[in-house]
Enzyme design. Structure first.
Site, short mmCIF file in Angstrom:
data_model
loop_
_atom_site.label_atom_id
_atom_site.label_comp_id
_atom_site.label_asym_id
_atom_site.label_seq_id
_atom_site.Cartn_x
_atom_site.Cartn_y
_atom_site.Cartn_z
CB THR A 161 46.58 33.70 19.98
OG1 THR A 161 46.70 34.48 18.80
CG2 THR A 161 47.49 34.23 21.07
CB ALA A 219 46.46 58.95 25.17
CD GLU A 255 48.30 35.86 10.71
OE1 GLU A 255 48.55 34.87 10.02
OE2 GLU A 255 48.77 37.00 10.46
CG PHE A 256 52.46 38.36 14.55
CD1 PHE A 256 52.59 38.62 15.90
CD2 PHE A 256 53.12 37.27 14.01
CE1 PHE A 256 53.38 37.80 16.70
CE2 PHE A 256 53.92 36.45 14.80
CZ PHE A 256 54.04 36.72 16.16
CE LYS A 307 42.14 47.24 13.94
NZ LYS A 307 43.51 47.07 13.60
CE LYS A 337 41.82 35.62 21.75
NZ LYS A 337 43.09 34.91 21.69
CB CYS A 372 44.03 40.06 19.85
SG CYS A 372 43.55 39.07 18.41
CG LEU A 420 53.81 55.58 21.77
CD1 LEU A 420 55.05 56.44 21.55
CD2 LEU A 420 53.72 55.18 23.24
P1 NAD Z 1 36.89 33.97 14.73
O1 NAD Z 1 36.03 33.83 15.92
O2 NAD Z 1 36.67 35.11 13.78
O3 NAD Z 1 36.84 32.63 13.85
C1 NAD Z 1 37.00 31.37 14.40
C2 NAD Z 1 36.21 30.38 13.54
O4 NAD Z 1 36.49 29.05 13.97
C3 NAD Z 1 34.70 30.55 13.63
O5 NAD Z 1 34.15 30.76 12.34
C4 NAD Z 1 34.21 29.23 14.23
O6 NAD Z 1 32.94 28.82 13.74
C5 NAD Z 1 35.31 28.29 13.83
N1 NAD Z 1 35.39 27.08 14.64
C6 NAD Z 1 35.35 26.98 15.99
N2 NAD Z 1 35.47 25.70 16.36
C7 NAD Z 1 35.59 24.97 15.23
C8 NAD Z 1 35.76 23.58 14.98
N3 NAD Z 1 35.85 22.71 15.98
N4 NAD Z 1 35.85 23.17 13.71
C9 NAD Z 1 35.77 24.06 12.69
N5 NAD Z 1 35.63 25.38 12.87
C10 NAD Z 1 35.54 25.83 14.13
O7 NAD Z 1 38.38 34.00 15.27
P2 NAD Z 1 39.62 34.86 14.72
O8 NAD Z 1 39.46 36.29 15.11
O9 NAD Z 1 39.88 34.50 13.31
O10 NAD Z 1 40.78 34.27 15.64
C11 NAD Z 1 41.25 32.94 15.49
C12 NAD Z 1 42.51 32.79 16.30
O11 NAD Z 1 43.53 33.65 15.77
C13 NAD Z 1 42.37 33.17 17.77
O12 NAD Z 1 43.20 32.34 18.54
C14 NAD Z 1 42.89 34.61 17.81
O13 NAD Z 1 43.39 34.96 19.07
C15 NAD Z 1 44.00 34.54 16.78
N6 NAD Z 1 44.31 35.83 16.16
C16 NAD Z 1 43.29 36.67 15.81
C17 NAD Z 1 43.59 37.87 15.20
C18 NAD Z 1 42.50 38.85 14.84
O14 NAD Z 1 42.80 40.02 14.59
N7 NAD Z 1 41.24 38.44 14.80
C19 NAD Z 1 44.94 38.23 14.95
C20 NAD Z 1 45.93 37.32 15.28
C21 NAD Z 1 45.61 36.13 15.90
#
Ligand code: NAD
Length: 427
Positions: A121, A252, A151-152, A321, A263, A260, A250
């Site tokens: 994101t 409460a 990603e959602f 959650k 941030k 997510c 919805l």
């Molecule tokens: P996370 O922290 O679980 O995983 C991120 C991974 O990236 C870590 O394992 C880290 O070691 C690795 N990483 C960081 N820098 C790196 C590099 N330079 N080279 C290789 N690996 C590297 O993160 P996440 O929760 O999977 O979220 C990832 C992205 O997806 C974010 O932008 C988040 O906002 C978005 N997103 C997350 C969710 C969710 O529910 N977690 C849902 C939708 C979107």
């Protein structure tokens, strides 16, 4: 198709498992060598229902590989998906240092044309920024195409959400790039929206901001219910029966948390203000979420009286959650910290985690946590907590107050067990 996924977190691992499962050859890489080593040995470092099994199956069938050499894997694959973290920086903007690091690594290994797909994101304008950055690092623009494919998925149902998504958004400059990305999801039946990169980036932020708004909205209505002695769960049910509104988001409670919503709302706000657009609605959404914990705390204080000496509170649930081990920006943990600050003794239990929090005593069992407790706080709606043996809980507690921070307990049933159920908007 050979696909390299950079970042083996919640998004990277789930995407890797699902893309391998539909027939691609996937190389999932991460700079965290310990994590990769575990994954190679079949140990999945996060809790996500169904993920371990899907990873194991695809490893065994030779479609899913893990490796810590990020550059080598990127070099060998025509498609590189970026799924690294984009956490909040101190000023509220998205901290892009992990993305920047991946782009730098990529620039060093682009020897043949690549399609780079952004799954993380990221703020509006990121794809354009990466275009410029790669060229500054010396990569010719005809060596890469960049698509935004946000990603959602939701933690706790990530596999299901990825296999059966509501929609897939693909933002690209050229139609052939978008179609190429669409083809990667050939086996997934859903609606596709092919759009611009900026639009795709904004769709993700706006979606999360809207869902956070729904939560703050219902929390605000719960405050109104509270003063009029109305039950917010009934009011929410009635609102949600309207097709134009829908019943989801919805509920409460203690407010939204997780890696997510907080941030992303902050980052959208930051992006808008950097262009001198003031987001008054989102400011209010964030303000309501911050004050929600205070409102619950006041409820509890009111029930317990002024004396805090040796007043013992059991807290059930620590993750942001249920059905996840993720504690990032967890309101449950924020609430525990507030309780200890106020001088309460806190005994906590969560089915999956026990992070160190000063003055919080972790219990290995939910019933141990409630022994001699003056009050029980339900901070995360884990099914095993909702379905507890309430007779036993009643016998173990000193007093009978239950603060339902997730509105997941039935008031009449709890009263029948002899509890005094407290909450916001629960008369
Ligand atoms: P996370 O922290 O679980 O995983 C991120 C991974 O990236 C870590 O394992 C880290 O070691 C690795 N990483 C960081 N820098 C790196 C590099 N330079 N080279 C290789 N690996 C590297 O993160 P996440 O929760 O999977 O979220 C990832 C992205 O997806 C974010 O932008 C988040 O906002 C978005 N997103 C997350 C969710 C969710 O529910 N977690 C849902 C939708 C979107």
């Amino acid at each position: 198709m050979n696909i390299c996924i950079v970042g083996a977190g919640y998004v990277g691992l789930t995407t890797a498992a699902v893309l391998a499962n539909i027939g691609h050859t996937v190389y999932c890489t991460d700079r965290d060598a310990t994590k990769i080593d575990k994954l190679k040995r079949g140990i999945v470092p996060i809790f996500e229902p169904g993920l371990t099994e899907m990873i194991a199956l695809n490893q065994a069938e030779g479609r899913l590989f893990f490796g810590a050499n990020v550059r080598r894997h990127m070099m060998n694959c025509p498609v590189v998906m970026i799924a690294v973290g984009t956490p909040s920086a101190k000023n509220g903007s998205a901290d892009m240092r992990f993305v920047r690091c991946v782009v730098k690594d990529l620039s060093l290994v682009i020897r043949s044309p690549k399609t780079i797909i952004m799954k993380s994101t990221v703020p509006p304008g990121t794809a354009d920024w990466i275009d410029t950055l790669l060229q500054e690092y010396g990569v010719s623009p005809d060596m890469f195409e960049l698509a935004s494919n946000p990603e959602f998925l939701r933690e706790g149902s990530a596999i299901e959400d990825t296999v059966h998504p509501d929609r897939i958004i693909i933002g690209a400059k050229k139609k052939e790039t978008a179609l190429m990305v669409k083809e990667l999801y050939h086996a997934i039946e859903t609606k596709f929206l092919l759009t611009g990169r900026m639009e795709a980036e904004l769709i993700k932020y706006a979606s999360n901001a809207f869902l956070a708004t729904k939560i703050s909205f219902i929390n605000e209505i719960s405050r109104v219910c509270d003063v009029f002695n109305a039950d917010i769960t009934e009011v929410a049910r009635g609102i949600g029966m309207d097709d134009r509104i829908g019943p989801k988001f919805l509920h409460a409670g203690l407010g939204y948390g997780g890696s997510c919503f907080p941030k992303d709302v902050n980052a959208l706000n930051y992006s808008a203000s950097s262009k001198e657009v003031e987001l008054e609605l989102l400011e209010a959404v964030m303000k309501i979420n911050r004050s929600q914990l205070e409102i619950y705390m006041n409820k509890l204080n009111h029930k317990l009286g002024k004396n805090r000496d040796h007043v013992r509170i059991a807290v059930w649930g620590a993750t942001f959650k249920e059905n996840t081990d993720d504690i990032r920006y967890s309101q449950a943990i924020a609430f525990m910290k507030k309780l200890t600050k106020q001088g309460y003794e806190v005994y906590a239990y969560d089915p999956l985690v026990s992070p160190p929090i000063p003055s919080v005593v972790w219990c290995s069992d939910k019933y141990k946590a409630v022994v001699q407790a003056d009050a029980l706080v339900i901070a995360t709606g884990w099914p095993e907590l909702i379905e507890a043996d309430w007779n036993r809980v009643k016998q173990l507690m000193k007093r009978n107050i239950v603060l339902d921070g997730r509105n997941c307990l039935d008031k009449k049933t709890m009263e029948a067990y002899g509890f005094e159920l407290a909450g916001v908007g629960r008369p």
